[in-house]
Design a protein around this motif. Structure first.
Motif, PDB file in Angstrom:
ATOM      1  N   GLY A  70       0.781  -1.224   0.000  1.00 13.66           N
ATOM      2  CA  GLY A  70       0.000   0.000   0.000  1.00 13.66           C
ATOM      3  C   GLY A  70       0.814   1.276   0.000  1.00 13.66           C
ATOM      4  N   TRP A  71       1.868   1.336   0.796  1.00  7.48           N
ATOM      5  CA  TRP A  71       2.629   2.584   0.878  1.00  7.48           C
ATOM      6  C   TRP A  71       3.175   3.012  -0.486  1.00  7.48           C
ATOM      7  CZ3 TRP A  71       2.271   6.440   3.880  1.00  7.48           C
ATOM      8  CH2 TRP A  71       1.944   6.279   5.234  1.00  7.48           C
ATOM      9  N   PRO A  72       3.955   2.169  -1.178  1.00  5.11           N
ATOM     10  CA  PRO A  72       4.430   2.619  -2.501  1.00  5.11           C
ATOM     11  C   PRO A  72       3.314   2.721  -3.526  1.00  5.11           C
ATOM     12  CG  PRO A  72       5.072   0.330  -2.121  1.00  5.11           C
ATOM     13  CD  PRO A  72       4.516   0.836  -0.824  1.00  5.11           C
ATOM     14  N   GLY A  73       2.342   1.781  -3.497  1.00  7.13           N
ATOM     15  CA  GLY A  73       1.284   1.784  -4.502  1.00  7.13           C
ATOM     16  C   GLY A  73       0.381   2.993  -4.405  1.00  7.13           C
ATOM     17  N   PHE A  74      -0.120   3.282  -3.196  1.00  7.74           N
ATOM     18  CA  PHE A  74      -1.009   4.426  -3.033  1.00  7.74           C
ATOM     19  C   PHE A  74      -0.260   5.747  -3.198  1.00  7.74           C
ATOM     20  CE2 PHE A  74      -3.775   1.404  -0.542  1.00  7.74           C
ATOM     21  CZ  PHE A  74      -4.865   1.496  -1.398  1.00  7.74           C
ATOM     22  N   THR A  75       0.969   5.817  -2.712  1.00  9.32           N
ATOM     23  CA  THR A  75       1.737   7.059  -2.868  1.00  9.32           C
ATOM     24  C   THR A  75       2.027   7.343  -4.331  1.00  9.32           C
ATOM     25  OG1 THR A  75       2.774   6.692  -0.706  1.00  9.32           O
ATOM     26  CG2 THR A  75       3.826   8.284  -2.159  1.00  9.32           C
ATOM     27  N   TRP A  76       2.280   6.276  -5.104  1.00  9.61           N
ATOM     28  CA  TRP A  76       2.556   6.466  -6.525  1.00  9.61           C
ATOM     29  C   TRP A  76       1.330   6.983  -7.281  1.00  9.61           C
ATOM     30  CZ3 TRP A  76       5.987   7.792  -9.699  1.00  9.61           C
ATOM     31  CH2 TRP A  76       5.927   7.497 -11.060  1.00  9.61           C
ATOM     32  N   MET A  77       0.125   6.762  -6.735  1.00 12.67           N
ATOM     33  CA  MET A  77      -1.063   7.349  -7.364  1.00 12.67           C
ATOM     34  C   MET A  77      -0.901   8.864  -7.480  1.00 12.67           C
ATOM     35  SD  MET A  77      -4.332   5.413  -5.680  1.00 12.67           S
ATOM     36  CE  MET A  77      -4.632   3.657  -5.905  1.00 12.67           C
ATOM     37  N   ALA A  78      -0.428   9.484  -6.403  1.00 14.26           N
ATOM     38  CA  ALA A  78      -0.171  10.926  -6.458  1.00 14.26           C
ATOM     39  C   ALA A  78       1.081  11.217  -7.271  1.00 14.26           C
ATOM     40  CB  ALA A  78      -0.035  11.495  -5.049  1.00 14.26           C
ATOM     41  N   ILE A 197     -16.440  15.931  12.771  1.00 10.01           N
ATOM     42  CA  ILE A 197     -15.330  15.196  12.170  1.00 10.01           C
ATOM     43  C   ILE A 197     -15.895  14.245  11.123  1.00 10.01           C
ATOM     44  CG2 ILE A 197     -15.370  13.430  14.003  1.00 10.01           C
ATOM     45  CD1 ILE A 197     -12.316  13.160  13.616  1.00 10.01           C
ATOM     46  N   SER A 198     -15.181  14.089  10.032  1.00 13.52           N
ATOM     47  CA  SER A 198     -15.658  13.199   8.977  1.00 13.52           C
ATOM     48  C   SER A 198     -14.484  12.528   8.286  1.00 13.52           C
ATOM     49  CB  SER A 198     -16.489  13.977   7.944  1.00 13.52           C
ATOM     50  OG  SER A 198     -15.650  14.783   7.134  1.00 13.52           O
ATOM     51  N   ASP A 199     -14.794  11.453   7.572  1.00 10.91           N
ATOM     52  CA  ASP A 199     -13.850  10.820   6.646  1.00 10.91           C
ATOM     53  C   ASP A 199     -12.506  10.510   7.286  1.00 10.91           C
ATOM     54  OD1 ASP A 199     -15.340  11.083   3.851  1.00 10.91           O
ATOM     55  OD2 ASP A 199     -15.607  12.967   4.931  1.00 10.91           O
ATOM     56  N   ILE A 200     -12.521   9.776   8.389  1.00  9.40           N
ATOM     57  CA  ILE A 200     -11.271   9.358   9.020  1.00  9.40           C
ATOM     58  C   ILE A 200     -10.548   8.340   8.142  1.00  9.40           C
ATOM     59  CG2 ILE A 200     -10.273   8.214  11.040  1.00  9.40           C
ATOM     60  CD1 ILE A 200     -12.576   9.343  12.696  1.00  9.40           C
ATOM     61  N   HIS A 201     -11.293   7.475   7.491  1.00  7.82           N
ATOM     62  CA  HIS A 201     -10.753   6.501   6.541  1.00  7.82           C
ATOM     63  C   HIS A 201      -9.616   5.659   7.133  1.00  7.82           C
ATOM     64  CE1 HIS A 201     -12.830   7.294   2.715  1.00  7.82           C
ATOM     65  NE2 HIS A 201     -12.937   8.530   3.137  1.00  7.82           N
ATOM     66  N   LEU A 202      -9.918   4.964   8.203  1.00  7.60           N
ATOM     67  CA  LEU A 202      -8.936   4.031   8.753  1.00  7.60           C
ATOM     68  C   LEU A 202      -8.613   2.976   7.700  1.00  7.60           C
ATOM     69  CD1 LEU A 202     -10.419   3.574  12.329  1.00  7.60           C
ATOM     70  CD2 LEU A 202      -8.417   4.927  11.681  1.00  7.60           C
ATOM     71  N   ASN A 203      -7.326   2.745   7.461  1.00 10.00           N
ATOM     72  CA  ASN A 203      -6.915   1.821   6.404  1.00 10.00           C
ATOM     73  C   ASN A 203      -5.558   1.226   6.739  1.00 10.00           C
ATOM     74  OD1 ASN A 203      -4.936   3.799   5.629  1.00 10.00           O
ATOM     75  ND2 ASN A 203      -6.509   4.841   4.441  1.00 10.00           N
ATOM     76  N   VAL A 204      -4.920   0.586   5.778  1.00 10.90           N
ATOM     77  CA  VAL A 204      -3.653  -0.096   6.044  1.00 10.90           C
ATOM     78  C   VAL A 204      -2.511   0.893   6.255  1.00 10.90           C
ATOM     79  CG1 VAL A 204      -4.305  -2.162   4.765  1.00 10.90           C
ATOM     80  CG2 VAL A 204      -3.136  -0.296   3.561  1.00 10.90           C
ATOM     81  N   LEU A 205      -2.725   2.177   5.964  1.00 11.35           N
ATOM     82  CA  LEU A 205      -1.657   3.168   6.113  1.00 11.35           C
ATOM     83  C   LEU A 205      -1.764   3.962   7.410  1.00 11.35           C
ATOM     84  CD1 LEU A 205      -1.439   4.590   2.475  1.00 11.35           C
ATOM     85  CD2 LEU A 205      -0.409   2.538   3.435  1.00 11.35           C
ATOM     86  N   VAL A 206      -2.957   4.078   7.965  1.00 11.34           N
ATOM     87  CA  VAL A 206      -3.137   4.785   9.235  1.00 11.34           C
ATOM     88  C   VAL A 206      -3.967   3.909  10.159  1.00 11.34           C
ATOM     89  CG1 VAL A 206      -2.943   7.092   8.247  1.00 11.34           C
ATOM     90  CG2 VAL A 206      -5.172   6.005   8.364  1.00 11.34           C
ATOM     91  N   GLY A 207      -3.739   4.031  11.458  1.00 13.53           N
ATOM     92  CA  GLY A 207      -4.435   3.133  12.370  1.00 13.53           C
ATOM     93  C   GLY A 207      -4.698   3.748  13.725  1.00 13.53           C
TER      94      GLY A 207
END
Length: 414
Positions: A70-78, A197-207
């Motif tokens: 996830g870290w390289p894949g999602f960051t590469w999106m940007a 507060i909205s859209d915390i989006h807990l995922n594999v990059l933040v916890g």
């Protein structure tokens, strides 16, 4: 998005962007069969594969592997977005650099002995003659120099954009304060503060640590009420991300902590998350309303719940109420204000948009969504849209700082 639609629409765009970046960053800047060209090609292909693999890996792989992908894949999106934009901007500069290099090249081809040209006379080049010129009059080496200048500049600009955007997205959200007068608000609710507060989006990059940070910020505002308006999690089951959400149990507000579903809860299984947050001490508002001192608080399901036979029911939440009392509605998507206005809602609090999250989408989003961020009005209903505290996809926010908003209600009768 369905798999067929992804393949038909998104993959060709991604493939084209990666080919363009490879052409300008690798092929145009390296020699054929060089080690650098082979390494650059492998890197571009690997990043492309990680980008495509990151979203399904988030659900399919164990947490450590999903995070590693996830870290390289999602960051590469940007990264691919800003590198493509920077290289496209470089296309406008490239002809200028070519002309500058052509002048220098023309000057270099004249000898100091009588001005006799060293090439272009039809003679066979000697060992010290310049490299053969390309169709535009520049030797290949000098064209490569211009390509390298553009590539370095584009890479630096894209890297700075992604780096600053990641720093913004992963840092603490800004606490905004907003005073909203409501004509029908009872005097006993004058100065009532809602921490939104909205859209915390807990995922594999933040916890879990991110949730603790947000809870501390919310409690630090000393609100009368906390409202979480959807997208607590990003497409994950309670078994996967439940522990990360547990610090929400430490939220403190005299009039309670309330929660409504977002679209990502329905992608994950809304029922399990509603049960879980209730166990943590949050009060889900599922097409219902409660009476608070001086006003009513209502909450509706997210619009995406319609696809799961669990959509918003405005009549259940807003029908049959005392029209002399103000009502504040919690609804994940700003577009739900169209129905809210029909029921005479005084103020709707929403999220969902992330404020566009990434430039230039922060500027383009208003073309499809008139209420992207901040306070606006739809008919007689005020609408406030939070930019949220998390991110979808790339861990990057540019031109859309994350926020928590303290909404202070004001009564003209106080």
């Amino acid at each position: 998005m369905s798999s067929a639609l992804f393949v038909a629409l998104v993959l060709p765009v991604l493939a084209g962007a990666h080919f363009y970046v490879w052409w300008r960053m690798v092929r145009a800047t390296t020699s054929p069969r060089s080690w650098w060209r082979r390494a650059g090609t492998v890197l571009i292909v690997l990043l492309a594969l990680l980008l495509v693999a990151a979203p399904p890996a988030e659900r399919a792989l164990p947490a450590p592997l999903a995070t590693a992908v996830g870290w390289p894949g999602f960051t590469w999106m940007a990264g691919i977005l800003y590198l493509t934009l920077a290289l496209l901007a470089g296309e406008a500069v490239r002809p200028v650099l070519m002309r500058v290099r052509r002048r220098h090249f023309a000057g270099d081809t004249v000898s100091g002995d009588g001005g006799e040209r060293l090439y272009g006379t039809g003679s066979v080049p000697g060992p010290d003659s310049p490299a053969p010129a390309s169709a535009d009059g520049l030797p290949a080496s000098r064209r490569m120099f211009v390509s390298r200048v553009v590539a370095v500049a584009a890479g630096t600009a894209a890297g700075a954009a992604v780096g600053y955007g990641a720093y913004t997205a992963l840092g603490p959200p800004r606490v905004r304060r907003l005073v909203v007068p409501l004509t029908r608000l009872g005097p006993e609710a004058h100065g009532f503060r809602i921490a939104l507060i909205s859209d915390i989006h807990l995922n594999v990059l933040v916890g879990r640590s991110r949730t603790r940070q947000l809870v501390d910020l919310l409690n630090g505002t000393e609100p009368d009420l906390v409202a979480l308006v959807g997208d607590l999690v990003e497409d994950a089951d309670v078994a996967v991300q439940g522990r990360a959400a547990e610090p929400l149990a430490n939220l403190r507000a005299p009039h309670g902590v309330y929660y409504v579903t977002g679209n990502h809860e329905f992608y994950s299984g809304a029922e399990q998350w509603v049960r879980f947050v209730r166990e943590l001490g949050l009060r889900p508002l599922r097409n219902e309303r409660i009476a608070l001192p001086g006003f009513d608080l209502a909450g509706i399901e997210d619009a995406s719940g319609v696809d799961h036979d669990d959509g918003p029911d405005y009549e259940a939440a807003l029908g049959g109420r005392d029209r002399n009392r103000a009502v504040v509605l919690l609804a994940h998507q700003p577009a739900q204000v169209t129905e809210a206005a029909r029921y005479g809602v005084d103020l709707q609090l929403s999220g969902h948009t992330h404020g566009g999250q990434l430039w230039p989408f922060t500027r383009l989003a208003s073309l499809v969504e008139p209420h992207v961020a901040g306070l606006s009005r739809y008919r007689d209903t005020l609408l406030y849209v939070s930019r949220g505290t998390g991110f979808w996809g790339p861990p990057v926010r540019l031109d859309a700082d994350p926020d928590i908003t303290v909404v202070e209600l004001v009564s003209p009768r106080a």
